[in-house]
Design a protein around this motif. Structure first.
Motif, PDB file in Angstrom:
ATOM      1  N   MET A   1       0.851  -1.173   0.000  1.00 39.66           N
ATOM      2  CA  MET A   1       0.000   0.000   0.000  1.00 39.66           C
ATOM      3  C   MET A   1       0.897   1.236   0.000  1.00 39.66           C
ATOM      4  O   MET A   1       1.836   1.317   0.768  1.00 39.66           O
ATOM      5  CB  MET A   1      -0.908  -0.024   1.234  1.00 39.66           C
ATOM      6  CG  MET A   1      -1.967   1.039   1.171  1.00 39.66           C
ATOM      7  SD  MET A   1      -3.073   1.132   2.592  1.00 39.66           S
ATOM      8  CE  MET A   1      -3.799  -0.443   2.661  1.00 39.66           C
ATOM      9  N   GLY A   2       0.585   2.176  -0.850  1.00 40.15           N
ATOM     10  CA  GLY A   2       1.408   3.366  -0.975  1.00 40.15           C
ATOM     11  C   GLY A   2       1.200   4.356   0.169  1.00 40.15           C
ATOM     12  O   GLY A   2       0.262   4.260   0.963  1.00 40.15           O
ATOM     13  N   THR A   3       2.102   5.308   0.240  1.00 42.96           N
ATOM     14  CA  THR A   3       2.051   6.327   1.289  1.00 42.96           C
ATOM     15  C   THR A   3       0.764   7.130   1.207  1.00 42.96           C
ATOM     16  O   THR A   3       0.140   7.428   2.231  1.00 42.96           O
ATOM     17  CB  THR A   3       3.267   7.273   1.153  1.00 42.96           C
ATOM     18  OG1 THR A   3       4.444   6.483   1.166  1.00 42.96           O
ATOM     19  CG2 THR A   3       3.315   8.268   2.284  1.00 42.96           C
ATOM     20  N   ARG A   7      -2.025   7.462   4.211  1.00 42.27           N
ATOM     21  CA  ARG A   7      -2.417   8.757   4.764  1.00 42.27           C
ATOM     22  C   ARG A   7      -3.919   8.973   4.645  1.00 42.27           C
ATOM     23  O   ARG A   7      -4.571   9.460   5.560  1.00 42.27           O
ATOM     24  CB  ARG A   7      -1.677   9.871   4.010  1.00 42.27           C
ATOM     25  CG  ARG A   7      -0.847  10.735   4.920  1.00 42.27           C
ATOM     26  CD  ARG A   7      -0.181  11.882   4.203  1.00 42.27           C
ATOM     27  NE  ARG A   7       0.644  11.418   3.103  1.00 42.27           N
ATOM     28  CZ  ARG A   7       0.656  11.983   1.900  1.00 42.27           C
ATOM     29  NH1 ARG A   7      -0.090  13.029   1.640  1.00 42.27           N
ATOM     30  NH2 ARG A   7       1.414  11.506   0.946  1.00 42.27           N
ATOM     31  N   ARG A   8      -4.460   8.620   3.495  1.00 42.99           N
ATOM     32  CA  ARG A   8      -5.895   8.792   3.261  1.00 42.99           C
ATOM     33  C   ARG A   8      -6.716   7.928   4.224  1.00 42.99           C
ATOM     34  O   ARG A   8      -7.695   8.389   4.800  1.00 42.99           O
ATOM     35  CB  ARG A   8      -6.210   8.430   1.814  1.00 42.99           C
ATOM     36  CG  ARG A   8      -7.625   8.680   1.424  1.00 42.99           C
ATOM     37  CD  ARG A   8      -7.648   9.312   0.069  1.00 42.99           C
ATOM     38  NE  ARG A   8      -8.998   9.353  -0.415  1.00 42.99           N
ATOM     39  CZ  ARG A   8      -9.700  10.473  -0.492  1.00 42.99           C
ATOM     40  NH1 ARG A   8      -9.148  11.605  -0.135  1.00 42.99           N
ATOM     41  NH2 ARG A   8     -10.922  10.461  -0.944  1.00 42.99           N
ATOM     42  N   HIS A  13      -9.926   7.033   9.227  1.00 42.93           N
ATOM     43  CA  HIS A  13      -9.985   6.387  10.541  1.00 42.93           C
ATOM     44  C   HIS A  13     -10.281   7.436  11.619  1.00 42.93           C
ATOM     45  O   HIS A  13     -11.097   7.209  12.512  1.00 42.93           O
ATOM     46  CB  HIS A  13      -8.662   5.677  10.825  1.00 42.93           C
ATOM     47  CG  HIS A  13      -8.629   4.957  12.124  1.00 42.93           C
ATOM     48  ND1 HIS A  13      -9.220   3.731  12.296  1.00 42.93           N
ATOM     49  CD2 HIS A  13      -8.088   5.286  13.312  1.00 42.93           C
ATOM     50  CE1 HIS A  13      -9.039   3.341  13.539  1.00 42.93           C
ATOM     51  NE2 HIS A  13      -8.349   4.268  14.177  1.00 42.93           N
ATOM     52  N   GLU A  14      -9.633   8.591  11.532  1.00 45.58           N
ATOM     53  CA  GLU A  14      -9.867   9.664  12.505  1.00 45.58           C
ATOM     54  C   GLU A  14     -11.299  10.188  12.413  1.00 45.58           C
ATOM     55  O   GLU A  14     -11.946  10.439  13.433  1.00 45.58           O
ATOM     56  CB  GLU A  14      -8.874  10.799  12.289  1.00 45.58           C
ATOM     57  CG  GLU A  14      -7.464  10.439  12.689  1.00 45.58           C
ATOM     58  CD  GLU A  14      -6.481  11.539  12.368  1.00 45.58           C
ATOM     59  OE1 GLU A  14      -6.921  12.680  12.073  1.00 45.58           O
ATOM     60  OE2 GLU A  14      -5.277  11.257  12.397  1.00 45.58           O
TER      61      GLU A  14
END
Length: 55
Positions: A1-3, A7-8, A13-14
């Protein structure tokens, strides 16, 4: 899985304030409704287009 994806997903999740309730891709699978299928059935003989091209 890419960076970018990590991040997305971290941001999601937040916003959810926790883990996902359903697995990825578990939502409804949309298909063509009756009217759309009728339109494709009538258009196909004249144009040669497929369901995938129109849907």
């Amino acid at each position: 899985m890419g960076t970018w994806r990590r991040r997305r997903e971290s941001g999601r999740h937040e916003r959810r304030q926790g883990v996902r309730l359903r697995g990825a891709g578990a939502g409804p699978k949309y298909g063509l409704v009756f009217v759309d299928r009728l339109l494709v059935t009538l258009v196909h003989p004249r144009t040669g287009l497929t369901y995938e091209a129109l849907g």
